[in-house]
Design a protein around this motif. Structure first.
Motif, short mmCIF file in Angstrom:
data_model
loop_
_atom_site.label_atom_id
_atom_site.label_comp_id
_atom_site.label_asym_id
_atom_site.label_seq_id
_atom_site.Cartn_x
_atom_site.Cartn_y
_atom_site.Cartn_z
N PHE A 8 21.85 -10.62 -45.42
CA PHE A 8 23.23 -11.06 -45.46
C PHE A 8 23.32 -12.47 -44.87
CE2 PHE A 8 23.88 -6.51 -45.76
CZ PHE A 8 25.01 -6.38 -46.57
N THR A 9 24.15 -13.30 -45.48
CA THR A 9 24.38 -14.66 -44.96
C THR A 9 25.88 -14.91 -44.90
OG1 THR A 9 24.08 -15.57 -47.20
CG2 THR A 9 22.14 -15.55 -45.74
N GLN A 10 26.47 -15.40 -45.97
CA GLN A 10 27.91 -15.59 -46.05
C GLN A 10 28.53 -14.62 -47.05
OE1 GLN A 10 27.40 -20.25 -46.05
NE2 GLN A 10 29.58 -19.77 -45.94
N ASP A 11 28.00 -13.41 -47.06
CA ASP A 11 28.50 -12.34 -47.94
C ASP A 11 28.68 -11.07 -47.12
OD1 ASP A 11 25.73 -12.27 -47.57
OD2 ASP A 11 25.38 -11.14 -49.41
N LEU A 12 29.45 -11.16 -46.05
CA LEU A 12 29.55 -10.07 -45.07
C LEU A 12 30.58 -9.04 -45.51
CD1 LEU A 12 29.31 -12.26 -41.84
CD2 LEU A 12 27.48 -11.17 -43.15
N ARG A 13 30.23 -8.34 -46.58
CA ARG A 13 31.16 -7.35 -47.14
C ARG A 13 30.38 -6.27 -47.88
NH1 ARG A 13 31.48 -11.86 -50.69
NH2 ARG A 13 30.85 -11.36 -52.84
N LEU A 14 31.06 -5.16 -48.13
CA LEU A 14 30.50 -4.06 -48.91
C LEU A 14 31.06 -4.05 -50.33
CD1 LEU A 14 30.66 -1.22 -46.22
CD2 LEU A 14 28.70 -2.62 -46.87
N HIS A 15 32.34 -4.43 -50.49
CA HIS A 15 32.94 -4.49 -51.81
C HIS A 15 32.41 -5.71 -52.58
CE1 HIS A 15 35.80 -1.90 -49.67
NE2 HIS A 15 36.14 -1.43 -50.86
N ASP A 16 32.12 -5.51 -53.83
CA ASP A 16 31.69 -6.59 -54.72
C ASP A 16 30.60 -7.46 -54.10
OD1 ASP A 16 31.73 -8.00 -57.17
OD2 ASP A 16 32.90 -9.60 -56.22
N LEU A 56 30.37 -9.04 -38.20
CA LEU A 56 29.17 -8.22 -38.11
C LEU A 56 29.50 -6.81 -37.62
CD1 LEU A 56 26.63 -10.81 -36.65
CD2 LEU A 56 26.97 -10.14 -39.04
N ALA A 57 30.40 -6.72 -36.63
CA ALA A 57 30.80 -5.40 -36.13
C ALA A 57 31.50 -4.60 -37.22
CB ALA A 57 31.72 -5.56 -34.92
N ASP A 58 32.33 -5.26 -38.01
CA ASP A 58 33.05 -4.58 -39.09
C ASP A 58 32.09 -4.14 -40.18
OD1 ASP A 58 35.93 -4.06 -40.13
OD2 ASP A 58 34.92 -5.01 -41.81
N LEU A 59 31.13 -5.00 -40.53
CA LEU A 59 30.15 -4.65 -41.54
C LEU A 59 29.30 -3.47 -41.09
CD1 LEU A 59 28.73 -5.25 -44.24
CD2 LEU A 59 27.35 -6.97 -43.05
N ASP A 60 28.89 -3.48 -39.83
CA ASP A 60 28.11 -2.38 -39.28
C ASP A 60 28.92 -1.07 -39.34
OD1 ASP A 60 25.79 -1.29 -37.72
OD2 ASP A 60 27.37 -0.98 -36.23
N SER A 61 30.21 -1.16 -39.00
CA SER A 61 31.06 0.03 -39.03
C SER A 61 31.16 0.59 -40.45
CB SER A 61 32.45 -0.32 -38.50
OG SER A 61 33.32 0.78 -38.58
N GLY A 62 31.34 -0.30 -41.44
CA GLY A 62 31.43 0.14 -42.82
C GLY A 62 30.14 0.77 -43.31
N LEU A 63 29.01 0.22 -42.90
CA LEU A 63 27.72 0.79 -43.28
C LEU A 63 27.51 2.15 -42.63
CD1 LEU A 63 25.57 -2.46 -43.07
CD2 LEU A 63 25.90 -1.08 -45.14
N SER A 193 37.49 -5.47 -43.37
CA SER A 193 38.66 -4.60 -43.35
C SER A 193 39.92 -5.38 -43.00
CB SER A 193 38.45 -3.46 -42.35
OG SER A 193 38.23 -3.95 -41.04
N VAL A 194 39.82 -6.35 -42.08
CA VAL A 194 40.97 -7.19 -41.73
C VAL A 194 41.37 -8.04 -42.93
CG1 VAL A 194 41.83 -9.00 -40.21
CG2 VAL A 194 40.29 -7.25 -39.31
N GLY A 195 40.38 -8.65 -43.58
CA GLY A 195 40.65 -9.51 -44.74
C GLY A 195 41.30 -8.76 -45.87
N ARG A 196 40.84 -7.54 -46.14
CA ARG A 196 41.41 -6.77 -47.24
C ARG A 196 42.84 -6.33 -46.93
NH1 ARG A 196 37.65 -5.81 -51.15
NH2 ARG A 196 38.88 -4.18 -52.15
N CYS A 230 33.74 -12.09 -46.37
CA CYS A 230 34.40 -10.80 -46.13
C CYS A 230 35.21 -10.39 -47.37
CB CYS A 230 35.34 -10.88 -44.93
SG CYS A 230 34.56 -11.43 -43.42
N LEU A 231 35.67 -11.38 -48.10
CA LEU A 231 36.34 -11.18 -49.37
C LEU A 231 35.57 -11.89 -50.46
CD1 LEU A 231 40.11 -11.71 -48.42
CD2 LEU A 231 38.92 -9.54 -48.78
N SER A 232 35.61 -11.35 -51.65
CA SER A 232 34.91 -11.89 -52.80
C SER A 232 35.83 -12.77 -53.64
CB SER A 232 34.37 -10.75 -53.67
OG SER A 232 34.13 -11.16 -54.98
N ALA A 233 35.42 -14.01 -53.88
CA ALA A 233 36.21 -14.89 -54.74
C ALA A 233 36.33 -14.32 -56.14
CB ALA A 233 35.58 -16.28 -54.77
#
Length: 438
Positions: A8-16, A56-63, A193-196, A230-233
């Protein structure tokens, strides 16, 4: 068990997330990896470092909700990734393509070490991949409007769902990222999660009406979440297209500007620090004036309001970014790189492509074909903060001055004692005189 890594670099998300999606399709177990290192700018700027910690904390929680976890390491990203790939006998390492000099060097080093085990995914950080559309005989578009037409015609990938399950190999230990204090008192919190949530609550239909209204604060405020992925363009553009209407169309246009800047920087990485279109500028040098601009003490309330919002939030309204940048680069005629560096030191959404190339656009050294454009702060104030509400919000010394009079406090009798006089006469025309002298 087959194993794949996702760096992961600048794609800190699970969706898309095509990199994560492909890794899960290719292997039975996946190591979601992030490496904290000293090189990238977001590790050095306190506001971005704090936002990153949230992400990173949010991504870890989602995983973890999906049976997995995020493995965080510290050190050189390439060395740590290669070491872990060898230890797990990974069949592949998946990575989102980047555009900066740093990202391109990282990818080249990973390619040299991993060979065809490296899988690089395009259009993860942008809606359309840099280089996906090009003019005849050239490697990138240098003018926005033709790029916009080509972007609209191009086929773009469809968004991917978040994974239902992620299985991580046993025995892979990482570190917990240390808490980082932001440099500003009121920055946004990070994370997918905050961004969404912010995206779902925002009224895109009013964007065309309000996006330049400084006091209304009607912009999306999604730029930090786009910067960190955190969000996908791609997902945002598809959602806006489904929504329809003038507001959604105007919002997509801003996302296309983002893609435009990324494709410029991908082709011309030196534009992060060198003039894209050199104009032979002989920049004025005045450290005291630069400091006054940085501190929001120029004596022009609309400029000072923007700079104080930046200092407080680590974010600034887009219209305020344009007029404050023009004031430094055109009115004070100081080198755009000084302003770009100050913005990067504070902006949570400080992105090399967007920040540097927007500064060059304002300074007249970038892709803009109208290098003589100067934004008069008083004209800008009249158009975009006519009642002075934005100024009164961010310049408390002037909070008691009603209406539009707040924009010209030097005309009041008595003049406010705790607010500075203008540091420069708008009629001096440093930029025009310097250009006219050649």
């Amino acid at each position: 068990m087959t194993v794949a890594l996702v760096l992961f670099t600048q794609d800190l998300r699970l969706h898309d997330n095509p990199a994560l999606h492909s890794a899960l399709a290719e292997a039975e177990e996946v190591v979601p990896l992030f490496v904290l290192e000293d090189g990238p700018a977001h590790f050095a700027a306190p506001n971005r470092a704090a936002f990153l910690t949230d992400c990173l904390a949010d991504l870890d929680s989602g995983l973890r909700e999906r049976g997995g976890r995020l493995v965080v390491l510290r050190g050189d990203a390439v060395a740590q990734t290669v070491r872990l790939a060898r230890r797990t006998d990974a069949v592949a390492v998946h990575l989102a393509a980047g555009v900066s000099c740093y990202a391109q060097r990282r990818e080249a080093r990973l390619r040299a070490a991993l060979g065809d085990r490296l899988r690089v995914h395009d259009a993860v950080l942008t809606a359309l991949a840099p280089g996906a559309v090009t003019p005849a005989g050239k490697d990138h578009y240098a003018v926005f409007t033709p790029y916009l037409r080509a972007w609209r015609r191009a086929e773009r990938r469809r968004p991917l769902p978040a994974p239902r399950a992620v299985r991580v190999p046993e025995g892979i230990e990482g570190i917990g990222p240390a808490a980082v204090e932001p440099g500003s008192p009121g920055p946004a919190r990070g994370g997918e999660s905050v961004g969404r949530r912010l995206w779902r609550r925002w009224e895109v239909e009013r964007y065309e009406e309000l996006h330049d209204d400084l006091a209304a604060d009607g912009t999306s405020r999604l730029s930090p979440y786009l910067h960190f992925g955190c969000l996908s363009a791609a997902e945002l553009t598809h959602a806006a297209a489904r929504h329809g209407g003038a507001g959604a169309e105007a919002f997509v246009r801003q996302l296309v500007w983002r893609d435009f800047h990324h494709q410029v920087l991908a082709a011309r990485p030196d534009a992060a620090h060198a003039d894209y279109r050199p104009r032979g500028d002989d920049w004025h040098r005045d450290p005291a004036e630069l400091a006054a601009w940085q501190e929001g003490r120029t004596g022009y309330p609309i400029v000072d309001a923007g700079m104080r919002q930046l200092a407080h939030e680590g974010w600034m309204h887009n219209r305020a970014r344009l007029l404050t940048a023009s004031f430094l680069a055109k009115t004070l005629y100081q080198d755009w790189r000084l302003g770009a560096a100050h913005f990067l030191a504070l902006l949570v959404d400080g992105d090399v492509a967007n920040n540097q190339l927007n500064w060059q656009w304002v300074a007249g050294t970038g892709t803009d074909t109208r290098p003589n454009r100067v934004l008069n702060p008083l004209v800008q104030a009249k158009r975009f903060d006519p009642d002075g509400a934005y100024v009164r919000r961010w310049v408390p010394e002037l909070a008691g001055i009603p209406g539009a009079a707040v924009h010209r406090p030097w005309l009041l009798d008595p003049r406010p004692r705790n607010y500075p006089a203008p540091i420069v006469d708008l009629g001096v025309g440093r930029f025009q005189r310097a250009r006219g002298a050649r």
